[in-house]
Scaffold this active site. Structure first.
Site, mmCIF file in Angstrom:
data_model
loop_
_atom_site.group_PDB
_atom_site.id
_atom_site.type_symbol
_atom_site.label_atom_id
_atom_site.label_comp_id
_atom_site.label_asym_id
_atom_site.label_seq_id
_atom_site.Cartn_x
_atom_site.Cartn_y
_atom_site.Cartn_z
ATOM 1 C CD GLU A 129 -71.396 0.060 4.354
ATOM 2 O OE1 GLU A 129 -71.747 0.232 5.547
ATOM 3 O OE2 GLU A 129 -72.201 -0.022 3.424
ATOM 4 C CB CYS B 10 -67.083 -0.715 11.903
ATOM 5 S SG CYS B 10 -67.859 -2.079 10.992
#
Length: 370
Positions: free
Chosen positions: A111, A145
């Site tokens: 991720e 993110c």
């Protein structure tokens, strides 16, 4: 098909949302019947030590264990022959994690992040759009993110968008330095990196708008807080358009039509998130159909990660694999194929049992017609 636990799942969690990004994958791993060991980031030592203590209190060590430590611990952790390893963090570190996992052929979920484009459509509501972008960009000081990394706006709406961002930041954060609602950049090194991105852009012709609602003096504080800097006239020669920003810096690019936007997005790495603001269904559909990203939020930013019935994950440089909800169960399970042969001799009927003859020819002719 039967789903089986893989065994022991290693979780490498980042510093920016240490609880969520440690336990979200751990929940998926537990749901699939696995055991879990979590490695916390050295950049949140107090959180890591507290969680380590609480996990030891409420879980048996063979169910869940938490470890802490710096880069050497992280390196050793990624070299363990896990049954599955999930890493959340930057792409540069991910390459080392994946290389270490490859030595044991450990399956990995990565991720990562990248440059998530935020598109203001031709018919977008500027006030609504900039309010939501300001909220998403200022949350955790942009250290997410999925934070909006850069804006793509119609040429004739650029000034209105920049003004909207500034006014909405001022409404949400009237002051910054002593405001507990607004956090700091993680450390001095990252603050210097962000200032370096700004300086590089300015040297190459960018125009900056510093959004400092309280007109505070950031140079006279030992805090790592930074105001939002909006950059216009940006281009791909600037580092700010090449690197994931991960902080309160927001570049703005203009466009003439949506085809130009789609070409620009597709000419760059596939992002973790993509955001589109606008009402015309055909425009939404065009962007959804002609771009590839880990996930999309329409008429807002970031919120697709909060929908636990949707998979969360990246694609290409923004990651591989996905978890949360049913997809988390599948990610951390082994889907074992199980076939039970009936009592009749299928091989003989189908002509697969030697000696081969008429039955074989009949089966081959049937297969060639398909």
């Amino acid at each position: 098909m039967e789903y089986q636990p893989k065994g022991v799942v290693g979780v490498i969690a980042p510093w920016n949302f240490p609880i969520n990004l440690a336990f979200d994958p751990a929940i998926g791993a537990f749901g699939a019947g696995n055991r879990v060991i979590i490695k916390f980031s050295e950049f949140c030592p107090e959180t890591g030590e507290l969680v380590k203590k609480l996990v030891a209190e409420y879980f048996a060590p063979e169910e869940m264990t938490v470890i802490t430590g710096g880069p050497e611990t992280g390196k050793a952790f990624s070299e363990i022959p896990w049954d599955h390893l999930i890493f959340t963090g930057g792409g540069g570190i991910a390459k080392h994690v994946m290389a270490a996992a490859a030595q044991n052929l450990t399956p990995v979920t990565l991720e990562l992040g990248g440059k998530s484009p935020t598109i203001i459509g031709p018919d977008a509501d500027i006030q609504k759009s900039t309010q939501r972008i300001a909220m998403g960009k200022m949350m955790n000081a942009g250290q997410i993110c999925l934070a909006p990394d850069y804006l793509l706006v119609p040429q004739d709406k650029e000034d209105a968008v920049v003004e909207g961002i500034a006014s909405n930041v001022a409404e949400q954060y009237p002051t910054l330095i002593a405001n507990d609602d607004y956090t700091s950049v993680i450390n001095g090194r990252h603050k210097e990196r962000l200032q370096g991105l700004i300086d590089d852009a300015l040297e190459k012709g960018a125009k900056q708008t510093i959004v400092n609602p309280g007109d505070e003096d950031f140079s006279n504080t030992n805090s790592n807080k930074m105001p939002l800097t909006v950059l216009q006239n940006v281009n791909d020669d600037m580092r700010v358009m090449q690197e994931e920003i991960f902080g309160p810096v927001l570049p703005v690019k203009t466009y003439r039509n949506l085809d130009e936007v789609i070409d620009y997005v597709n000419d760059h790495d596939r992002p973790l998130g993509l955001y589109y603001f606008g009402e015309t269904e055909s425009d939404k559909r065009k962007v959804l159909d002609r771009t590839i990203s880990g996930g999309v939020t329409v008429n807002d930013v970031i919120f697709h990660i909060a929908q636990h019935d949707l998979p969360f994950g990246g694609v290409g440089p923004s990651g591989m694999g996905a978890y949360t909800g049913p997809d988390g169960f599948k990610e951390f399970s082994h889907a074992k194929a199980v076939y039970r042969q009936p009592k009749i001799n299928i091989a003989k009927i189908a002509g697969f049992l030697p000696p081969y003859g008429a039955g074989t020819e009949k089966t081959m002719k049937q297969q060639m017609k398909l």
